[in-house]
Scaffold this active site. Sequence first.
Site, PDB file in Angstrom:
ATOM      1  N   ARG A   1     -14.495  -6.316   8.317  1.00 28.92           N
ATOM      2  CA  ARG A   1     -14.331  -5.598   7.324  1.00 28.92           C
ATOM      3  C   ARG A   1     -15.873  -5.657   6.616  1.00 28.92           C
ATOM      4  O   ARG A   1     -15.927  -4.777   5.567  1.00 28.92           O
ATOM      5  CB  ARG A   1     -13.297  -5.859   6.373  1.00 28.92           C
ATOM      6  CG  ARG A   1     -11.973  -5.710   6.670  1.00 28.92           C
ATOM      7  CD  ARG A   1     -10.816  -5.740   5.833  1.00 28.92           C
ATOM      8  NE  ARG A   1      -9.562  -6.075   6.343  1.00 28.92           N
ATOM      9  CZ  ARG A   1      -8.883  -4.815   6.166  1.00 28.92           C
ATOM     10  NH1 ARG A   1      -9.256  -3.413   5.957  1.00 28.92           N
ATOM     11  NH2 ARG A   1      -7.579  -4.827   6.658  1.00 28.92           N
TER      12      ARG A   1
ATOM     13  N   HIS B   1      -3.845  -8.258  -3.361  1.00 25.83           N
ATOM     14  CA  HIS B   1      -3.847  -7.037  -2.339  1.00 25.83           C
ATOM     15  C   HIS B   1      -4.405  -7.575  -0.989  1.00 25.83           C
ATOM     16  O   HIS B   1      -3.737  -7.278  -0.070  1.00 25.83           O
ATOM     17  CB  HIS B   1      -4.830  -5.924  -2.834  1.00 25.83           C
ATOM     18  CG  HIS B   1      -4.777  -4.833  -1.798  1.00 25.83           C
ATOM     19  ND1 HIS B   1      -3.796  -3.907  -1.626  1.00 25.83           N
ATOM     20  CD2 HIS B   1      -5.691  -4.612  -0.910  1.00 25.83           C
ATOM     21  CE1 HIS B   1      -4.217  -3.122  -0.648  1.00 25.83           C
ATOM     22  NE2 HIS B   1      -5.507  -3.638  -0.119  1.00 25.83           N
TER      23      HIS B   1
ATOM     24  N   HIS C   1      -0.937   4.528  -0.508  1.00 23.74           N
ATOM     25  CA  HIS C   1      -1.948   5.639  -0.154  1.00 23.74           C
ATOM     26  C   HIS C   1      -1.455   7.068  -0.271  1.00 23.74           C
ATOM     27  O   HIS C   1      -1.591   7.801   0.675  1.00 23.74           O
ATOM     28  CB  HIS C   1      -2.330   5.212   1.213  1.00 23.74           C
ATOM     29  CG  HIS C   1      -3.021   3.917   1.585  1.00 23.74           C
ATOM     30  ND1 HIS C   1      -4.507   4.005   1.147  1.00 23.74           N
ATOM     31  CD2 HIS C   1      -3.076   2.773   2.248  1.00 23.74           C
ATOM     32  CE1 HIS C   1      -4.904   2.807   1.680  1.00 23.74           C
ATOM     33  NE2 HIS C   1      -4.104   2.136   2.223  1.00 23.74           N
TER      34      HIS C   1
ATOM     35  N   ASP D   1      -4.040  -0.007  -3.623  1.00 23.74           N
ATOM     36  CA  ASP D   1      -4.096   0.790  -2.499  1.00 23.74           C
ATOM     37  C   ASP D   1      -3.184   1.973  -2.798  1.00 23.74           C
ATOM     38  O   ASP D   1      -2.343   2.555  -2.040  1.00 23.74           O
ATOM     39  CB  ASP D   1      -4.227   0.448  -1.313  1.00 23.74           C
ATOM     40  CG  ASP D   1      -5.365  -0.102  -0.820  1.00 23.74           C
ATOM     41  OD1 ASP D   1      -6.215  -0.540  -1.528  1.00 23.74           O
ATOM     42  OD2 ASP D   1      -5.750  -0.383   0.576  1.00 23.74           O
TER      43      ASP D   1
ATOM     44  N   ASP E   1      -6.160   7.435  -1.434  1.00 17.60           N
ATOM     45  CA  ASP E   1      -6.946   7.688  -0.195  1.00 17.60           C
ATOM     46  C   ASP E   1      -6.216   7.850   0.857  1.00 17.60           C
ATOM     47  O   ASP E   1      -5.274   7.339   1.019  1.00 17.60           O
ATOM     48  CB  ASP E   1      -7.919   6.318  -0.189  1.00 17.60           C
ATOM     49  CG  ASP E   1      -9.093   6.605  -1.080  1.00 17.60           C
ATOM     50  OD1 ASP E   1      -9.356   7.718  -1.677  1.00 17.60           O
ATOM     51  OD2 ASP E   1      -9.839   5.490  -1.147  1.00 17.60           O
ATOM     52  N   ARG E   2      -6.441   9.066   1.427  1.00 12.84           N
ATOM     53  CA  ARG E   2      -6.180   9.537   2.846  1.00 12.84           C
ATOM     54  C   ARG E   2      -4.700  10.104   2.824  1.00 12.84           C
ATOM     55  O   ARG E   2      -4.347  11.232   3.681  1.00 12.84           O
ATOM     56  CB  ARG E   2      -5.782   8.186   3.926  1.00 12.84           C
ATOM     57  CG  ARG E   2      -7.227   7.333   4.107  1.00 12.84           C
ATOM     58  CD  ARG E   2      -6.837   6.692   5.286  1.00 12.84           C
ATOM     59  NE  ARG E   2      -8.010   5.940   5.950  1.00 12.84           N
ATOM     60  CZ  ARG E   2      -8.490   4.834   5.714  1.00 12.84           C
ATOM     61  NH1 ARG E   2      -7.771   3.843   4.875  1.00 12.84           N
ATOM     62  NH2 ARG E   2      -9.721   4.286   6.199  1.00 12.84           N
TER      63      ARG E   2
ATOM     64  N   ASP F   1       0.892  -1.344   0.080  1.00  7.76           N
ATOM     65  CA  ASP F   1       0.156  -0.015  -0.066  1.00  7.76           C
ATOM     66  C   ASP F   1       0.922   1.358  -0.061  1.00  7.76           C
ATOM     67  O   ASP F   1       1.887   1.381   0.732  1.00  7.76           O
ATOM     68  CB  ASP F   1      -1.068   0.164   1.229  1.00  7.76           C
ATOM     69  CG  ASP F   1      -1.770  -1.168   1.349  1.00  7.76           C
ATOM     70  OD1 ASP F   1      -1.414  -2.286   0.901  1.00  7.76           O
ATOM     71  OD2 ASP F   1      -2.901  -0.939   1.824  1.00  7.76           O
TER      72      ASP F   1
ATOM     73  N   HIS G   1      -2.606  -4.564   2.190  1.00  9.94           N
ATOM     74  CA  HIS G   1      -3.795  -4.444   2.732  1.00  9.94           C
ATOM     75  C   HIS G   1      -4.096  -4.235   4.343  1.00  9.94           C
ATOM     76  O   HIS G   1      -4.835  -3.665   4.758  1.00  9.94           O
ATOM     77  CB  HIS G   1      -4.596  -5.616   2.530  1.00  9.94           C
ATOM     78  CG  HIS G   1      -6.172  -5.438   3.038  1.00  9.94           C
ATOM     79  ND1 HIS G   1      -6.892  -4.260   2.508  1.00  9.94           N
ATOM     80  CD2 HIS G   1      -6.954  -6.220   3.177  1.00  9.94           C
ATOM     81  CE1 HIS G   1      -8.103  -4.503   2.612  1.00  9.94           C
ATOM     82  NE2 HIS G   1      -8.385  -5.643   3.245  1.00  9.94           N
TER      83      HIS G   1
ATOM     84  N   ASN H   1      -8.461  -2.625  -2.727  1.00  4.41           N
ATOM     85  CA  ASN H   1      -9.814  -2.490  -2.332  1.00  4.41           C
ATOM     86  C   ASN H   1      -9.920  -0.819  -2.517  1.00  4.41           C
ATOM     87  O   ASN H   1     -11.265  -0.298  -2.461  1.00  4.41           O
ATOM     88  CB  ASN H   1      -9.885  -2.914  -1.006  1.00  4.41           C
ATOM     89  CG  ASN H   1      -9.328  -2.001   0.299  1.00  4.41           C
ATOM     90  OD1 ASN H   1      -8.167  -2.307   0.014  1.00  4.41           O
ATOM     91  ND2 ASN H   1     -10.085  -1.772   1.330  1.00  4.41           N
ATOM     92  N   HIS H   2      -8.987  -0.049  -2.464  1.00  3.68           N
ATOM     93  CA  HIS H   2      -9.110   1.477  -2.559  1.00  3.68           C
ATOM     94  C   HIS H   2      -9.162   1.916  -4.131  1.00  3.68           C
ATOM     95  O   HIS H   2      -9.292   2.965  -4.273  1.00  3.68           O
ATOM     96  CB  HIS H   2      -8.084   2.274  -1.742  1.00  3.68           C
ATOM     97  CG  HIS H   2      -8.375   2.263  -0.289  1.00  3.68           C
ATOM     98  ND1 HIS H   2      -9.146   3.238   0.076  1.00  3.68           N
ATOM     99  CD2 HIS H   2      -8.105   1.426   0.771  1.00  3.68           C
ATOM    100  CE1 HIS H   2      -9.170   3.102   1.573  1.00  3.68           C
ATOM    101  NE2 HIS H   2      -8.839   1.929   1.859  1.00  3.68           N
TER     102      HIS H   2
END
Length: 455
Positions: A377, A316, A203, A232, A235-236, A201, A405, A264-265
Amino acid sequence: VAYCTCGKPLRRVAKLPGHAALLACSSALECIRCGEDILPGELHFKCRDCKGTHVCKDCGPGVYIEQTFDFFDSLTHERDVQEIPARVLHQRKARQQRRRASTTRGVTLDGGHLDDDLLAMKMADQVVQNAVVMASEVMSEGSDVYDKEWRDEGTLCRLLGTSSESQSFDAMRLMVEAVTRMHMRQETLQDVKAPCKVYGDIHGQLRDLLMLFGTFGMPGSPESPTAVFNGDFVDRGKHQVEVVCLLFALKLVHPSNVFLNRGNHEDQNMNVKYGFHKACLAAFNDYGQSLFDSIAASFNYLPLASLIEEKILVVHGGIGHGNWAIDDLRKVKRPLKHSDLQQEKNQWLWNLLWSDPIEDDERASTHKVFGVHSSPRGKLAVKFGWNVTQAFCARNGLDLVIRSHQAKRCGLGFDVMHNESLIRVFSARDYEGHNNDCAVLSVFDLAEGERDASD
Protein backbone atom coordinates in the site's frame (compact mmCIF):
# COMPACT_ATOMS: atom_id res chain seq x y z
CA VAL A 1 -10.88 -8.76 36.83
CA ALA A 2 -9.88 -12.37 37.65
CA TYR A 3 -7.67 -13.29 40.56
CA CYS A 4 -5.04 -15.90 41.29
CA THR A 5 -5.54 -18.31 44.19
CA CYS A 6 -3.15 -16.09 46.17
CA GLY A 7 -5.60 -13.20 45.84
CA LYS A 8 -3.51 -11.11 43.43
CA PRO A 9 -5.08 -9.99 40.10
CA LEU A 10 -4.01 -11.76 36.92
CA ARG A 11 -2.21 -9.59 34.34
CA ARG A 12 -1.95 -9.86 30.56
CA VAL A 13 1.29 -11.05 28.98
CA ALA A 14 2.34 -11.91 25.42
CA LYS A 15 6.05 -12.65 25.18
CA LEU A 16 7.67 -13.95 22.01
CA PRO A 17 11.09 -15.66 22.15
CA GLY A 18 13.95 -13.20 21.69
CA HIS A 19 14.85 -14.56 18.26
CA ALA A 20 12.37 -15.70 15.63
CA ALA A 21 14.37 -18.88 15.02
CA LEU A 22 13.60 -20.00 18.57
CA LEU A 23 9.84 -19.90 17.97
CA ALA A 24 9.55 -23.42 16.57
CA CYS A 25 11.53 -25.01 19.40
CA SER A 26 9.95 -23.04 22.26
CA SER A 27 7.74 -25.14 24.51
CA ALA A 28 4.09 -24.33 25.13
CA LEU A 29 2.74 -23.37 28.53
CA GLU A 30 -0.23 -25.13 30.10
CA CYS A 31 -3.35 -23.34 31.27
CA ILE A 32 -3.92 -24.16 34.94
CA ARG A 33 -7.70 -24.04 34.43
CA CYS A 34 -8.45 -26.02 31.25
CA GLY A 35 -5.11 -27.70 30.55
CA GLU A 36 -4.96 -26.36 26.98
CA ASP A 37 -1.62 -25.32 25.47
CA ILE A 38 -0.63 -21.65 25.43
CA LEU A 39 1.62 -21.23 22.40
CA PRO A 40 4.75 -19.03 22.52
CA GLY A 41 3.85 -15.36 22.08
CA GLU A 42 0.12 -15.81 22.61
CA LEU A 43 -1.80 -13.42 24.82
CA HIS A 44 -2.60 -15.02 28.18
CA PHE A 45 -2.75 -14.18 31.88
CA LYS A 46 -0.37 -14.86 34.76
CA CYS A 47 0.15 -13.97 38.39
CA ARG A 48 3.01 -11.61 39.10
CA ASP A 49 3.98 -13.49 42.26
CA CYS A 50 3.04 -17.15 41.74
CA LYS A 51 5.45 -19.00 39.49
CA GLY A 52 3.84 -21.25 36.89
CA THR A 53 0.39 -19.65 37.16
CA HIS A 54 -0.66 -19.32 33.51
CA VAL A 55 -4.26 -18.86 32.34
CA CYS A 56 -5.18 -19.02 28.63
CA LYS A 57 -7.15 -16.31 26.84
CA ASP A 58 -10.35 -18.38 26.86
CA CYS A 59 -10.24 -18.98 30.64
CA GLY A 60 -9.15 -15.50 31.63
CA PRO A 61 -11.16 -12.30 31.99
CA GLY A 62 -12.00 -10.17 28.98
CA VAL A 63 -13.52 -10.36 25.50
CA TYR A 64 -14.80 -13.59 23.97
CA ILE A 65 -15.85 -14.20 20.37
CA GLU A 66 -19.05 -16.15 19.76
CA GLN A 67 -18.60 -19.03 17.31
CA THR A 68 -21.90 -18.30 15.55
CA PHE A 69 -23.23 -15.36 13.56
CA ASP A 70 -26.65 -14.07 12.49
CA PHE A 71 -27.04 -14.65 8.76
CA PHE A 72 -29.56 -12.57 6.80
CA ASP A 73 -30.51 -13.74 3.30
CA SER A 74 -31.20 -10.61 1.26
CA LEU A 75 -33.21 -12.61 -1.31
CA THR A 76 -35.57 -14.50 1.00
CA HIS A 77 -35.36 -12.11 3.99
CA GLU A 78 -34.85 -15.15 6.22
CA ARG A 79 -32.60 -14.94 9.28
CA ASP A 80 -30.86 -17.80 11.01
CA VAL A 81 -27.89 -18.49 13.27
CA GLN A 82 -24.96 -20.23 11.60
CA GLU A 83 -21.63 -21.58 12.76
CA ILE A 84 -18.69 -19.37 11.79
CA PRO A 85 -17.03 -21.25 8.89
CA ALA A 86 -13.43 -22.34 9.15
CA ARG A 87 -12.37 -20.12 6.25
CA VAL A 88 -12.80 -16.96 8.32
CA LEU A 89 -11.26 -18.38 11.51
CA HIS A 90 -7.52 -17.93 11.09
CA GLN A 91 -5.77 -19.96 13.78
CA ARG A 92 -2.30 -21.25 14.56
CA LYS A 93 -3.81 -24.43 16.04
CA ALA A 94 -7.22 -26.02 16.52
CA ARG A 95 -8.91 -24.88 19.69
CA GLN A 96 -11.86 -26.13 21.65
CA GLN A 97 -14.98 -24.18 20.64
CA ARG A 98 -16.85 -22.78 23.62
CA ARG A 99 -20.44 -21.58 23.24
CA ARG A 100 -21.59 -19.12 25.89
CA ALA A 101 -24.98 -17.62 26.49
CA SER A 102 -25.12 -13.84 26.62
CA THR A 103 -27.31 -10.89 27.41
CA THR A 104 -27.01 -7.21 26.74
CA ARG A 105 -26.75 -4.46 29.27
CA GLY A 106 -28.98 -1.43 28.92
CA VAL A 107 -27.49 1.85 27.75
CA THR A 108 -29.23 5.17 28.16
CA LEU A 109 -29.90 6.65 24.76
CA ASP A 110 -28.52 10.14 24.32
CA GLY A 111 -30.82 12.62 22.66
CA GLY A 112 -28.85 15.64 23.80
CA HIS A 113 -28.53 18.62 21.47
CA LEU A 114 -26.18 21.55 21.26
CA ASP A 115 -27.98 24.85 21.81
CA ASP A 116 -26.01 26.64 19.09
CA ASP A 117 -26.94 24.11 16.40
CA LEU A 118 -30.68 23.71 16.85
CA LEU A 119 -31.46 24.18 13.16
CA ALA A 120 -28.90 21.55 12.14
CA MET A 121 -30.27 19.19 14.80
CA LYS A 122 -33.79 19.63 13.47
CA MET A 123 -32.62 18.86 9.96
CA ALA A 124 -30.64 15.83 11.17
CA ASP A 125 -33.66 14.47 13.01
CA GLN A 126 -35.68 14.73 9.80
CA VAL A 127 -32.97 12.85 7.88
CA VAL A 128 -32.97 10.00 10.43
CA GLN A 129 -36.75 9.72 10.31
CA ASN A 130 -36.67 9.61 6.51
CA ALA A 131 -33.94 6.95 6.64
CA VAL A 132 -36.13 4.76 8.87
CA VAL A 133 -38.86 4.89 6.23
CA MET A 134 -36.39 4.15 3.43
CA ALA A 135 -34.90 1.21 5.36
CA SER A 136 -38.39 -0.24 5.78
CA GLU A 137 -38.99 0.13 2.04
CA VAL A 138 -35.73 -1.65 1.22
CA MET A 139 -36.71 -4.54 3.49
CA SER A 140 -40.11 -4.85 1.77
CA GLU A 141 -38.81 -4.80 -1.82
CA GLY A 142 -39.68 -7.91 -3.75
CA SER A 143 -36.17 -8.48 -5.08
CA ASP A 144 -32.63 -7.80 -3.98
CA VAL A 145 -30.11 -5.71 -5.94
CA TYR A 146 -26.68 -4.32 -5.21
CA ASP A 147 -26.42 -0.61 -4.45
CA LYS A 148 -24.89 0.15 -7.87
CA GLU A 149 -28.03 -1.30 -9.53
CA TRP A 150 -30.54 0.37 -7.20
CA ARG A 151 -32.96 2.56 -9.15
CA ASP A 152 -34.13 4.93 -6.44
CA GLU A 153 -34.42 8.40 -7.95
CA GLY A 154 -33.94 11.56 -5.91
CA THR A 155 -32.38 9.69 -2.96
CA LEU A 156 -30.59 12.71 -1.51
CA CYS A 157 -33.71 14.91 -1.60
CA ARG A 158 -35.72 12.08 -0.02
CA LEU A 159 -33.23 11.82 2.82
CA LEU A 160 -33.07 15.56 3.40
CA GLY A 161 -36.76 16.22 2.78
CA THR A 162 -35.87 18.98 0.31
CA SER A 163 -37.19 19.82 -3.14
CA SER A 164 -34.34 21.76 -4.76
CA GLU A 165 -30.58 21.72 -5.15
CA SER A 166 -30.11 24.93 -3.18
CA GLN A 167 -32.24 23.65 -0.28
CA SER A 168 -30.25 20.41 -0.21
CA PHE A 169 -26.98 22.35 -0.19
CA ASP A 170 -28.10 24.58 2.69
CA ALA A 171 -29.24 21.57 4.71
CA MET A 172 -26.02 19.62 4.10
CA ARG A 173 -23.85 22.64 4.88
CA LEU A 174 -25.64 23.16 8.21
CA MET A 175 -25.13 19.54 9.25
CA VAL A 176 -21.50 19.35 8.10
CA GLU A 177 -20.54 22.49 10.01
CA ALA A 178 -22.38 21.28 13.13
CA VAL A 179 -20.64 17.87 13.02
CA THR A 180 -17.27 19.59 12.56
CA ARG A 181 -17.82 21.72 15.65
CA MET A 182 -18.94 18.66 17.58
CA HIS A 183 -15.83 16.66 16.67
CA MET A 184 -13.61 19.61 17.52
CA ARG A 185 -14.89 19.33 21.09
CA GLN A 186 -14.57 15.55 21.29
CA GLU A 187 -11.50 13.40 21.79
CA THR A 188 -9.32 11.71 19.18
CA LEU A 189 -9.97 8.41 20.99
CA GLN A 190 -13.67 7.88 21.70
CA ASP A 191 -14.84 5.91 24.74
CA VAL A 192 -17.79 3.67 23.89
CA LYS A 193 -20.16 1.61 26.03
CA ALA A 194 -21.54 -1.83 25.22
CA PRO A 195 -23.85 -3.07 23.82
CA CYS A 196 -22.96 -1.65 20.45
CA LYS A 197 -22.70 -2.49 16.75
CA VAL A 198 -19.50 -1.95 14.75
CA TYR A 199 -19.78 -1.22 11.03
CA GLY A 200 -16.92 -1.54 8.57
CA ASP A 201 -16.31 0.15 5.20
CA ILE A 202 -19.46 1.50 3.51
CA HIS A 203 -17.98 3.28 0.46
CA GLY A 204 -21.14 5.10 -0.54
CA GLN A 205 -23.33 1.98 -0.72
CA LEU A 206 -26.46 3.42 0.87
CA ARG A 207 -28.77 0.49 0.12
CA ASP A 208 -26.49 -1.92 1.99
CA LEU A 209 -26.44 0.46 4.96
CA LEU A 210 -30.25 0.77 4.98
CA MET A 211 -30.59 -3.02 4.70
CA LEU A 212 -28.29 -3.49 7.71
CA PHE A 213 -30.27 -0.90 9.68
CA GLY A 214 -33.53 -2.64 8.73
CA THR A 215 -32.14 -6.01 9.81
CA PHE A 216 -30.17 -5.22 12.97
CA GLY A 217 -31.70 -1.96 14.16
CA MET A 218 -31.31 1.74 13.54
CA PRO A 219 -28.48 3.32 15.59
CA GLY A 220 -30.02 4.93 18.67
CA SER A 221 -32.87 2.40 18.78
CA PRO A 222 -33.33 -0.22 21.53
CA GLU A 223 -32.06 -2.87 19.08
CA SER A 224 -28.88 -0.89 18.42
CA PRO A 225 -28.40 1.72 21.14
CA THR A 226 -24.80 2.49 20.20
CA ALA A 227 -22.92 2.23 16.90
CA VAL A 228 -19.33 2.71 15.72
CA PHE A 229 -18.74 3.39 12.02
CA ASN A 230 -15.16 2.43 11.30
CA GLY A 231 -14.25 4.71 8.39
CA ASP A 232 -14.30 4.67 4.59
CA PHE A 233 -17.76 6.16 4.25
CA VAL A 234 -17.10 7.45 0.72
CA ASP A 235 -15.35 6.86 -2.62
CA ARG A 236 -16.24 4.45 -5.43
CA GLY A 237 -19.90 3.88 -4.44
CA LYS A 238 -23.05 5.25 -6.10
CA HIS A 239 -24.52 7.10 -3.07
CA GLN A 240 -21.51 8.69 -1.41
CA VAL A 241 -23.10 12.04 -0.56
CA GLU A 242 -26.17 10.30 0.82
CA VAL A 243 -24.06 8.10 3.13
CA VAL A 244 -22.24 11.13 4.54
CA CYS A 245 -25.59 12.88 4.97
CA LEU A 246 -27.07 9.97 6.93
CA LEU A 247 -24.02 9.29 9.11
CA PHE A 248 -23.55 12.95 9.99
CA ALA A 249 -27.26 13.20 10.80
CA LEU A 250 -27.01 10.16 13.10
CA LYS A 251 -24.03 11.75 14.86
CA LEU A 252 -25.95 14.96 15.46
CA VAL A 253 -29.08 13.22 16.74
CA HIS A 254 -27.14 10.78 18.96
CA PRO A 255 -23.85 12.52 19.78
CA SER A 256 -22.97 10.15 22.63
CA ASN A 257 -24.20 6.96 20.98
CA VAL A 258 -22.94 7.23 17.39
CA PHE A 259 -19.18 7.29 16.79
CA LEU A 260 -17.46 8.02 13.48
CA ASN A 261 -13.88 6.77 13.07
CA ARG A 262 -11.68 8.14 10.32
CA GLY A 263 -10.61 5.80 7.52
CA ASN A 264 -7.96 6.19 4.85
CA HIS A 265 -10.67 7.45 2.44
CA GLU A 266 -11.66 10.32 4.74
CA ASP A 267 -8.89 12.26 3.04
CA GLN A 268 -9.07 15.04 0.45
CA ASN A 269 -6.36 13.54 -1.78
CA MET A 270 -8.09 10.16 -1.83
CA ASN A 271 -11.48 11.77 -2.49
CA VAL A 272 -10.23 13.61 -5.57
CA LYS A 273 -8.70 10.39 -6.91
CA TYR A 274 -11.44 7.87 -6.09
CA GLY A 275 -14.69 9.69 -6.68
CA PHE A 276 -16.14 11.60 -3.74
CA HIS A 277 -15.11 14.98 -5.16
CA LYS A 278 -16.82 14.09 -8.43
CA ALA A 279 -19.92 12.90 -6.54
CA CYS A 280 -20.23 16.27 -4.75
CA LEU A 281 -19.96 18.16 -8.04
CA ALA A 282 -22.58 15.91 -9.64
CA ALA A 283 -25.00 16.31 -6.72
CA PHE A 284 -24.68 20.07 -6.24
CA ASN A 285 -23.25 21.47 -9.47
CA ASP A 286 -22.20 25.09 -8.73
CA TYR A 287 -22.40 24.42 -4.99
CA GLY A 288 -20.45 21.16 -5.21
CA GLN A 289 -16.92 22.47 -4.70
CA SER A 290 -17.93 24.51 -1.68
CA LEU A 291 -19.62 21.54 -0.03
CA PHE A 292 -16.70 19.24 -0.85
CA ASP A 293 -14.30 21.67 0.81
CA SER A 294 -16.48 21.78 3.94
CA ILE A 295 -16.71 17.98 4.17
CA ALA A 296 -12.96 17.56 3.52
CA ALA A 297 -12.24 19.96 6.38
CA SER A 298 -14.68 18.04 8.58
CA PHE A 299 -12.92 14.74 7.76
CA ASN A 300 -9.68 16.23 9.16
CA TYR A 301 -11.35 16.49 12.58
CA LEU A 302 -12.72 12.94 12.68
CA PRO A 303 -11.55 10.82 15.65
CA LEU A 304 -9.02 8.12 14.78
CA ALA A 305 -10.24 5.29 17.02
CA SER A 306 -12.87 4.08 19.47
CA LEU A 307 -12.34 2.14 22.70
CA ILE A 308 -15.22 -0.12 23.73
CA GLU A 309 -15.47 -0.73 27.48
CA GLU A 310 -11.69 -0.14 27.76
CA LYS A 311 -11.09 -3.61 26.27
CA ILE A 312 -11.74 -3.42 22.50
CA LEU A 313 -9.88 -1.00 20.24
CA VAL A 314 -11.59 -0.11 16.96
CA VAL A 315 -9.36 1.39 14.25
CA HIS A 316 -9.82 1.48 10.51
CA GLY A 317 -6.56 -0.04 9.29
CA GLY A 318 -4.56 -1.59 12.10
CA ILE A 319 -1.95 -1.05 14.77
CA GLY A 320 1.09 -0.72 12.48
CA HIS A 321 4.30 -1.42 14.38
CA GLY A 322 2.27 -1.65 17.59
CA ASN A 323 4.92 0.31 19.50
CA TRP A 324 2.54 2.95 20.84
CA ALA A 325 0.17 3.25 23.80
CA ILE A 326 -3.54 3.93 24.00
CA ASP A 327 -2.84 7.10 25.96
CA ASP A 328 -0.73 8.35 23.04
CA LEU A 329 -3.90 8.50 20.96
CA ARG A 330 -5.65 10.66 23.53
CA LYS A 331 -2.91 13.28 23.13
CA VAL A 332 -3.16 13.58 19.34
CA LYS A 333 -4.27 17.02 18.18
CA ARG A 334 -6.50 17.62 15.18
CA PRO A 335 -7.12 18.71 12.45
CA LEU A 336 -4.90 16.24 10.58
CA LYS A 337 -4.48 16.91 6.87
CA HIS A 338 -2.98 14.44 4.41
CA SER A 339 0.40 16.18 4.66
CA ASP A 340 0.27 16.04 8.48
CA LEU A 341 -0.32 12.29 8.48
CA GLN A 342 2.60 11.71 6.12
CA GLN A 343 5.15 13.36 8.42
CA GLU A 344 7.71 10.91 9.77
CA LYS A 345 6.70 11.55 13.38
CA ASN A 346 3.12 10.62 12.47
CA GLN A 347 3.85 7.35 10.68
CA TRP A 348 2.08 5.47 13.47
CA LEU A 349 -1.05 7.56 12.82
CA TRP A 350 -0.80 6.86 9.08
CA ASN A 351 -0.75 3.15 9.86
CA LEU A 352 -3.89 3.42 11.99
CA LEU A 353 -5.57 4.11 8.66
CA TRP A 354 -3.43 2.08 6.26
CA SER A 355 -1.79 -0.99 7.88
CA ASP A 356 -2.98 -4.60 7.45
CA PRO A 357 -2.60 -7.77 9.53
CA ILE A 358 -0.82 -10.87 8.27
CA GLU A 359 -3.03 -13.94 8.33
CA ASP A 360 -1.60 -16.46 10.76
CA ASP A 361 -3.12 -19.78 9.71
CA GLU A 362 -1.40 -22.74 8.12
CA ARG A 363 -2.06 -21.50 4.60
CA ALA A 364 -0.01 -18.38 5.24
CA SER A 365 3.71 -18.11 4.52
CA THR A 366 5.67 -19.80 7.31
CA HIS A 367 8.49 -17.27 7.46
CA LYS A 368 6.59 -13.97 7.50
CA VAL A 369 3.61 -14.55 9.76
CA PHE A 370 5.09 -12.59 12.66
CA GLY A 371 6.84 -9.26 13.03
CA VAL A 372 6.38 -6.12 10.93
CA HIS A 373 6.85 -6.09 7.14
CA SER A 374 6.54 -3.64 4.29
CA SER A 375 3.16 -3.26 2.63
CA PRO A 376 2.17 -2.98 -1.04
CA ARG A 377 0.00 0.00 0.00
CA GLY A 378 3.01 2.35 0.02
CA LYS A 379 6.30 3.16 1.68
CA LEU A 380 4.75 4.35 4.96
CA ALA A 381 2.29 1.48 5.43
CA VAL A 382 3.20 -1.85 7.03
CA LYS A 383 1.78 -5.32 7.60
CA PHE A 384 1.88 -6.72 11.14
CA GLY A 385 1.94 -10.28 12.44
CA TRP A 386 0.06 -12.05 15.20
CA ASN A 387 2.79 -11.48 17.77
CA VAL A 388 2.59 -7.70 17.24
CA THR A 389 -1.16 -7.77 17.96
CA GLN A 390 -0.78 -10.00 21.03
CA ALA A 391 2.03 -7.91 22.53
CA PHE A 392 0.16 -4.65 21.81
CA CYS A 393 -2.97 -5.95 23.55
CA ALA A 394 -0.98 -7.18 26.54
CA ARG A 395 0.81 -3.84 27.02
CA ASN A 396 -2.38 -1.82 26.71
CA GLY A 397 -4.72 -4.04 28.72
CA LEU A 398 -6.81 -4.91 25.65
CA ASP A 399 -8.49 -8.14 24.60
CA LEU A 400 -9.38 -7.39 20.99
CA VAL A 401 -8.62 -5.12 18.03
CA ILE A 402 -11.39 -4.54 15.46
CA ARG A 403 -10.34 -3.24 12.05
CA SER A 404 -11.83 -2.89 8.56
CA HIS A 405 -10.00 -1.65 5.44
CA GLN A 406 -10.03 -4.91 3.41
CA ALA A 407 -12.69 -6.62 1.31
CA LYS A 408 -12.03 -10.29 0.56
CA ARG A 409 -13.07 -11.81 -2.73
CA CYS A 410 -16.11 -14.05 -2.05
CA GLY A 411 -15.67 -13.31 1.67
CA LEU A 412 -18.30 -13.17 4.40
CA GLY A 413 -17.47 -9.62 5.46
CA PHE A 414 -15.49 -10.64 8.55
CA ASP A 415 -12.42 -12.64 9.59
CA VAL A 416 -11.18 -13.77 13.01
CA MET A 417 -7.40 -13.99 13.38
CA HIS A 418 -4.35 -13.57 15.63
CA ASN A 419 -5.60 -16.06 18.24
CA GLU A 420 -8.98 -14.29 18.40
CA SER A 421 -7.29 -11.00 19.22
CA LEU A 422 -8.21 -9.32 15.91
CA ILE A 423 -11.38 -9.18 13.80
CA ARG A 424 -11.91 -7.64 10.38
CA VAL A 425 -15.37 -6.26 9.49
CA PHE A 426 -16.52 -4.93 6.11
CA SER A 427 -20.05 -3.57 5.49
CA ALA A 428 -20.30 -3.04 1.71
CA ARG A 429 -21.45 -5.91 -0.52
CA ASP A 430 -19.79 -6.82 -3.80
CA TYR A 431 -17.21 -4.09 -3.31
CA GLU A 432 -15.47 -3.47 -6.63
CA GLY A 433 -16.95 -6.72 -7.98
CA HIS A 434 -15.45 -8.88 -5.20
CA ASN A 435 -18.73 -10.81 -4.74
CA ASN A 436 -18.32 -10.39 -0.98
CA ASP A 437 -21.01 -10.29 1.69
CA CYS A 438 -21.25 -7.47 4.23
CA ALA A 439 -21.18 -7.81 8.01
CA VAL A 440 -21.76 -5.94 11.27
CA LEU A 441 -20.19 -6.89 14.60
CA SER A 442 -22.29 -6.98 17.76
CA VAL A 443 -20.53 -6.32 21.08
CA PHE A 444 -22.37 -7.10 24.31
CA ASP A 445 -21.72 -7.96 27.96
CA LEU A 446 -21.91 -11.44 29.45
CA ALA A 447 -24.34 -11.57 32.36
CA GLU A 448 -22.83 -12.08 35.78
CA GLY A 449 -22.82 -15.70 36.86
CA GLU A 450 -22.87 -17.14 33.33
CA ARG A 451 -19.13 -17.71 33.30
CA ASP A 452 -17.52 -20.62 35.15
CA ALA A 453 -17.32 -20.19 38.92
CA SER A 454 -13.53 -20.03 38.66
CA ASP A 455 -13.64 -16.87 36.47
